[in-house]
Design a protein around this motif. Sequence first.
Motif, mmCIF file in Angstrom:
data_model
loop_
_atom_site.group_PDB
_atom_site.id
_atom_site.type_symbol
_atom_site.label_atom_id
_atom_site.label_comp_id
_atom_site.label_asym_id
_atom_site.label_seq_id
_atom_site.Cartn_x
_atom_site.Cartn_y
_atom_site.Cartn_z
ATOM 1 N N SER A 1 23.752 4.041 17.706
ATOM 2 C CA SER A 1 22.918 4.412 19.115
ATOM 3 C C SER A 1 21.420 4.746 18.497
ATOM 4 O O SER A 1 21.563 4.905 17.439
ATOM 5 C CB SER A 1 23.549 5.205 20.058
ATOM 6 O OG SER A 1 23.118 6.844 19.413
ATOM 7 N N HIS B 1 31.911 -1.525 21.874
ATOM 8 C CA HIS B 1 30.604 -0.683 22.273
ATOM 9 C C HIS B 1 30.300 0.981 21.643
ATOM 10 O O HIS B 1 29.650 1.488 20.689
ATOM 11 C CB HIS B 1 30.097 -0.424 24.086
ATOM 12 C CG HIS B 1 29.758 0.696 24.323
ATOM 13 N ND1 HIS B 1 27.952 0.415 24.324
ATOM 14 C CD2 HIS B 1 29.551 1.949 24.882
ATOM 15 C CE1 HIS B 1 27.204 1.680 24.660
ATOM 16 N NE2 HIS B 1 28.416 2.732 24.750
ATOM 17 N N SER B 2 31.649 1.712 21.684
ATOM 18 C CA SER B 2 32.094 2.632 21.052
ATOM 19 C C SER B 2 31.340 2.755 19.993
ATOM 20 O O SER B 2 31.551 3.655 18.838
ATOM 21 C CB SER B 2 33.289 2.974 21.245
ATOM 22 O OG SER B 2 34.417 2.402 20.459
ATOM 23 N N THR C 1 19.546 7.229 18.922
ATOM 24 C CA THR C 1 18.829 8.275 18.732
ATOM 25 C C THR C 1 19.841 8.531 17.432
ATOM 26 O O THR C 1 19.391 9.822 16.578
ATOM 27 C CB THR C 1 19.117 9.251 19.588
ATOM 28 O OG1 THR C 1 18.815 8.892 21.171
ATOM 29 C CG2 THR C 1 19.083 10.616 19.396
ATOM 30 N N THR D 1 21.074 -1.606 24.756
ATOM 31 C CA THR D 1 21.330 -0.487 25.855
ATOM 32 C C THR D 1 22.478 0.256 26.434
ATOM 33 O O THR D 1 23.746 -0.481 24.782
ATOM 34 C CB THR D 1 20.646 -1.770 27.433
ATOM 35 O OG1 THR D 1 22.159 -2.874 27.137
ATOM 36 C CG2 THR D 1 19.766 -2.718 27.000
ATOM 37 N N PRO D 2 23.032 0.862 27.291
ATOM 38 C CA PRO D 2 24.295 1.470 27.403
ATOM 39 C C PRO D 2 25.253 0.508 27.138
ATOM 40 O O PRO D 2 26.070 1.622 26.857
ATOM 41 C CB PRO D 2 23.568 2.118 29.026
ATOM 42 C CG PRO D 2 22.339 2.731 28.679
ATOM 43 C CD PRO D 2 21.677 1.252 27.892
ATOM 44 N N THR D 3 24.708 -0.966 27.840
ATOM 45 C CA THR D 3 26.508 -1.067 27.593
ATOM 46 C C THR D 3 25.740 -2.958 26.969
ATOM 47 O O THR D 3 26.745 -3.776 27.129
ATOM 48 C CB THR D 3 26.265 -2.126 29.511
ATOM 49 O OG1 THR D 3 25.028 -3.160 29.222
ATOM 50 C CG2 THR D 3 27.062 -0.959 30.393
ATOM 51 N N ARG D 4 24.788 -2.667 25.678
ATOM 52 C CA ARG D 4 24.572 -3.932 25.142
ATOM 53 C C ARG D 4 24.320 -3.869 23.652
ATOM 54 O O ARG D 4 23.800 -2.443 23.821
ATOM 55 C CB ARG D 4 23.574 -4.712 25.455
ATOM 56 C CG ARG D 4 22.942 -6.813 24.827
ATOM 57 C CD ARG D 4 22.120 -6.807 25.203
ATOM 58 N NE ARG D 4 22.256 -8.154 24.760
ATOM 59 C CZ ARG D 4 21.060 -9.593 25.133
ATOM 60 N NH1 ARG D 4 20.650 -8.895 26.416
ATOM 61 N NH2 ARG D 4 21.059 -10.217 24.420
ATOM 62 N N THR D 5 24.965 -4.983 22.880
ATOM 63 C CA THR D 5 25.203 -4.285 21.080
ATOM 64 C C THR D 5 24.771 -6.198 21.182
ATOM 65 O O THR D 5 25.809 -6.590 21.287
ATOM 66 C CB THR D 5 26.680 -3.656 20.790
ATOM 67 O OG1 THR D 5 27.588 -4.417 20.961
ATOM 68 C CG2 THR D 5 26.654 -2.658 21.486
ATOM 69 N N GLN E 1 20.318 14.604 21.933
ATOM 70 C CA GLN E 1 20.407 13.162 22.199
ATOM 71 C C GLN E 1 19.297 12.720 22.764
ATOM 72 O O GLN E 1 19.808 11.774 22.657
ATOM 73 C CB GLN E 1 21.911 13.369 23.890
ATOM 74 C CG GLN E 1 23.124 14.473 23.958
ATOM 75 C CD GLN E 1 23.643 13.461 22.513
ATOM 76 O OE1 GLN E 1 23.824 12.417 22.722
ATOM 77 N NE2 GLN E 1 24.113 14.218 21.957
ATOM 78 N N ASN E 2 18.382 12.581 23.326
ATOM 79 C CA ASN E 2 17.108 12.046 23.186
ATOM 80 C C ASN E 2 15.790 12.578 22.919
ATOM 81 O O ASN E 2 15.668 13.705 22.347
ATOM 82 C CB ASN E 2 16.893 12.111 24.790
ATOM 83 C CG ASN E 2 18.223 10.901 25.344
ATOM 84 O OD1 ASN E 2 18.452 10.350 25.042
ATOM 85 N ND2 ASN E 2 18.358 11.506 26.355
ATOM 86 N N GLN F 1 22.934 -0.147 19.376
ATOM 87 C CA GLN F 1 23.651 0.013 20.759
ATOM 88 C C GLN F 1 22.047 -0.479 21.156
ATOM 89 O O GLN F 1 21.350 0.395 21.502
ATOM 90 C CB GLN F 1 23.743 1.762 21.501
ATOM 91 C CG GLN F 1 23.467 1.673 23.225
ATOM 92 C CD GLN F 1 24.041 3.326 22.824
ATOM 93 O OE1 GLN F 1 24.795 3.696 21.994
ATOM 94 N NE2 GLN F 1 24.100 3.633 24.326
#
Length: 170
Positions: free
Chosen positions: A8, A3-4, A10, A91-95, A56-57, A89
């Motif tokens: 992203s 994930h890191s 944005t 979703t916040p938890t899926r790449t 950020q958005n 990325q």
Amino acid sequence: MAHSEALSPTDTVAKRVREVRKRRGLTAEQLADKLREQGVLWDRYTVTKLENGKRQNITLSEWLTLAAVLNVAPTHLLLPVDGGEEAYQVTPTRTERVEQVRGWVRGHWPLPGANVIQFQAEMPEEEQGKIHLPPTQDRAARIDDIERSMAQLSTALQHLRGEGADGEGL
């Protein structure tokens, strides 16, 4: 995928806005002026904050307006135009790989592991059933997804017809 290391949405939009703005010969102030003409009340500081990663958005309206005033497809602001193998990325938890996400965003195929039939059911009728081939390395997984979806559909049809597991009517 880690994930890191993922790009992203944005950050990608910010990078792409800066690239396209410069290619178009626009200053941050000129881009802000064009955005204000279209109803997005940004100033040059907002453009700069986005491009420098301090914002950020962005809203969907801002994203679409940026694409319109820069004369670029929204997809090409949302996703990198190169680096199909890079992690993105979703979703916040899926790449997923950029190449895979690009096909999903365009409506060509669902994300890996998703139900293909459900995905196709939400398309406009004239697009349903059209075949878009995923990247070569993903085809085996996509075939598995389709076969799994077909098995689920077959089971649902059997239940609707009132058939038991052995195919005999109830």
